[in-house]
Every structure is written in C-alpha cells, then in structure tokens.
Design a protein around this motif. Structure first.
Motif, mmCIF file in Angstrom:
data_model
loop_
_atom_site.group_PDB
_atom_site.id
_atom_site.type_symbol
_atom_site.label_atom_id
_atom_site.label_comp_id
_atom_site.label_asym_id
_atom_site.label_seq_id
_atom_site.Cartn_x
_atom_site.Cartn_y
_atom_site.Cartn_z
ATOM 1 N N ARG A 109 0.853 -1.187 0.000
ATOM 2 C CA ARG A 109 0.000 0.000 0.000
ATOM 3 C C ARG A 109 0.890 1.240 0.000
ATOM 4 O O ARG A 109 2.052 1.182 0.367
ATOM 5 C CB ARG A 109 -0.956 0.003 1.196
ATOM 6 C CG ARG A 109 -0.312 -0.088 2.555
ATOM 7 C CD ARG A 109 -1.347 0.129 3.658
ATOM 8 N NE ARG A 109 -0.763 -0.016 4.987
ATOM 9 C CZ ARG A 109 -0.890 -1.076 5.760
ATOM 10 N NH1 ARG A 109 -1.608 -2.111 5.328
ATOM 11 N NH2 ARG A 109 -0.315 -1.125 6.948
ATOM 12 N N GLU A 123 -0.172 -7.414 4.076
ATOM 13 C CA GLU A 123 -1.235 -7.122 3.117
ATOM 14 C C GLU A 123 -0.731 -7.182 1.669
ATOM 15 O O GLU A 123 0.226 -6.514 1.306
ATOM 16 C CB GLU A 123 -1.801 -5.726 3.406
ATOM 17 C CG GLU A 123 -2.878 -5.258 2.451
ATOM 18 C CD GLU A 123 -3.302 -3.828 2.730
ATOM 19 O OE1 GLU A 123 -3.681 -3.138 1.766
ATOM 20 O OE2 GLU A 123 -3.227 -3.385 3.904
ATOM 21 N N GLY A 124 -1.381 -8.023 0.882
ATOM 22 C CA GLY A 124 -1.096 -8.095 -0.543
ATOM 23 C C GLY A 124 -0.012 -9.067 -0.948
ATOM 24 O O GLY A 124 0.137 -9.357 -2.147
ATOM 25 N N ASN A 179 3.618 -0.060 -2.650
ATOM 26 C CA ASN A 179 2.955 -0.901 -3.637
ATOM 27 C C ASN A 179 3.735 -0.874 -4.950
ATOM 28 O O ASN A 179 4.109 -1.921 -5.495
ATOM 29 C CB ASN A 179 1.518 -0.436 -3.852
ATOM 30 C CG ASN A 179 0.782 -1.293 -4.869
ATOM 31 O OD1 ASN A 179 0.869 -2.518 -4.829
ATOM 32 N ND2 ASN A 179 0.072 -0.657 -5.786
#
Length: 321
Positions: free
Chosen positions: A12, A42-43, A16
């Motif tokens: 993010r 996350e991700g 990212n």
C-alpha cells in the motif's frame, strides 16, 4: 540454481509500486531464479500469485510484530530448492549484471554482497528492450552510491547461515552481523559493488509508527544492537571483504597499511579463538607507526621500510583494550 527470497511490506502507499518494481526486475533475471515471497503482510499472497512466484507464510515475529531474520532465513532454506540463496530487500531493483556476476564465483562456499545505488524512481518498470541498461545508466548518473554500510542483498551458499540471532528485519545491525558471520566462518566475503548495480528506490519511513527515528533509534534497533554485540561490531562493513568482483573478474583488494590495521582489528572480534594472534599482529603494525617517528638511521631500519609504516591509523577504538 539460485533461490531468491524476500519479505515485502504491506502493498500500500508508495511501497505498492516500489515492491512491484523490485519483483518485476527479479522475474526478468536470466537465468530465472526461483523466487519466494515470505510473510503475511497485506497483498503479499495476492502479488505472489499475480507474478507467478512462490508464497510462504508463517514467518515468526517479535512482540512488535516485526518479522525475525532467523525465521526468514530458516524457512527459505527449508523450502527453497537452490544450492545458492539470495536475500534481497523488497525495494531493490536487480539488473542483468546480477546473475552474470553470481555465475562467475568459483568458490564452494561464500557470501557476496555490495553497496546500493539510491535513486528517486516513482514510475513502473517498463520491461522493454534495453530497460536494464537504461536504468543502470540512470542510477549511476542521477543516483548516489551509498557507503560500505549500505548492503541490501546477500548471496550465500546453502547452510551458510543456520544459526542467526533473532534480529528484527528492517532495523539496524543485522547486516553488520552477516559480514561478521562470514568472517567468523572464514569463508570468502566478496564485495560486488563494482559489478552489480543494485538500485534502491528512495522512500519514506511512514511504515513505522515513529518514522525514520523509530527505524534507526527505536527499541527494536537497540535490541538488534545488543544482539550484534555492541557498537564496535557495527564497524563490520563491506571494506573488510576478502575479495572484490568487477566486470573483469575476481581480484584481491589493494593492499594498504590502513586496511591491514582495520582488518586485524575486526578479525580479533570475528575470530575470538585467534584474538591473541591478531592482537599481537595489530600491535606490531601499530608499533611500526611509533617507530616511524624515530629517525631511521638511529634504528638501523631502511628508510623505504619506515616510509611504509607511516600514516597508520586505528580504524575504531576497541573495547578490549
């Protein structure tokens, strides 16, 4: 085969694009390495699937939630299929020179690392013909080569790093320990700065609640320093390498009395069983400096020998004196 592994931050904000650039560059390496993204941020799982690389979760974390270097390296060597491993920070773009350089190393066991090039780069990599050469030129003309303390990739043979203290990743001191350990094991330590242009994409430190201060001076950084052994161990830097690799091949670093002084000083820490020997040799080197202040004729020492002893300077104060 090379297994390249990393543990990205959450995908993010600016990270990212930064981390996608890094992973894109790794997938373009030839020959293509096995790539493993570790962690549960996350991700990470989704990006691994998107790029067709392996994802492994379950990395141990400290009380602050920061992944531990020891767990990261243990898992990578358990699941990776390569005989050679490369840990790379997830903000580092690797170029064509990376695999080409690694393939030249003749040693059965070694550790290779190098300084990074800092570059403002806020766009997506476009993997067109010549992209690697263009980005290399951009980094070397518009970027800045960081000092011998800035190492963001580590290439090593399997089972070289099996007993790692529980350093918090992304904080200080663990990279100094990587060099300390290579010297302690008495394996070739190779400086690849002249052969590998590792592009570090500049970023802020908003991923830490206390920003840059938290990363470099916070509680985790202080604990990493304690695990390392104290401030004197932070002087394990790339200038202590046994070998250098350039586009022309492997070579030994140029000799200098200053380098000899510094190396003996730090080897007394890296190889404690030989501390007395290194201490004695260091004493002789530094005694030569004192002799150099005396007229050579009074000592019966040729002037050319005395001249070589001039200018010796201790690298850093030792806590053992």
């Amino acid at each position: 085969m090379l297994t390249l592994f990393a543990i990205p931050k959450a995908f993010r904000g600016e990270f990212n694009q930064i981390q996608r650039n890094a992973i894109t560059s790794w997938t373009l390496l030839e020959p293509k390495p096995e790539i493993i993204l570790l962690g549960d941020d996350e991700g990470t799982a989704e990006v691994a699937k998107e790029f067709g690389v392996r994802h492994v979760s379950g990395v141990e974390r400290n009380d602050h939630g920061t992944p531990l270097l020891s767990s990261l390296f243990e898992i990578a060597q358990q699941v990776g299929s390569g005989s050679l491993f490369a840990y790379v920070n997830a903000d580092i773009i690797l170029l064509n020179d990376f695999m080409r350089t690694i393939q030249q190393i003749p040693f059965q066991r070694f550790m290779l690392t190098g300084q990074r090039w800092n570059l403002d780069f806020d766009e997506a990599i476009a993997p067109t013909l010549g992209w690697s050469e263009q980005l290399c030129h951009r980094a070397m003309t518009l970027g800045a080569l960081e000092g011998p303390q800035a190492m963001d990739y580590f290439v090593f043979t399997r089972n070289t790093y099996t007993h790692i203290p529980p350093f918090a990743i992304g904080r200080l001191c663990w990279d100094n320990w990587m060099l300390y350990s290579a010297l302690n094991l008495n394996i070739p330590l190779i400086d690849a700065t002249e052969a590998i242009v590792a592009v570090h994409q500049n970023h802020d430190y908003n991923h830490h609640p206390d920003g840059k201060k938290g990363v470099f001076l916070g509680e985790e950084a202080q604990y990493n320093l304690q695990l390392l052994g104290g401030k004197h161990y932070t002087y394990f830097m790339l200038d202590l390498a046994d070998w250098q690799i350039t586009p022309q091949g492997l070579r030994k670093p140029s000799f200098s009395w200053k380098r000899l002084d510094r190396r003996l000083d730090m080897l007394s820490l890296a190889r404690p069983k030989s501390r007395l020997l290194y201490g004695a040799l260091l004493g002789l080197v530094r005694y030569g400096k004192q002799l150099s202040a005396v007229p050579p004729k009074l000592l019966g020492i040729p002037a050319r020998i005395v001249s070589r002893l001039r200018g010796l300077k201790r690298s850093k104060p030792s806590p053992f004196e």
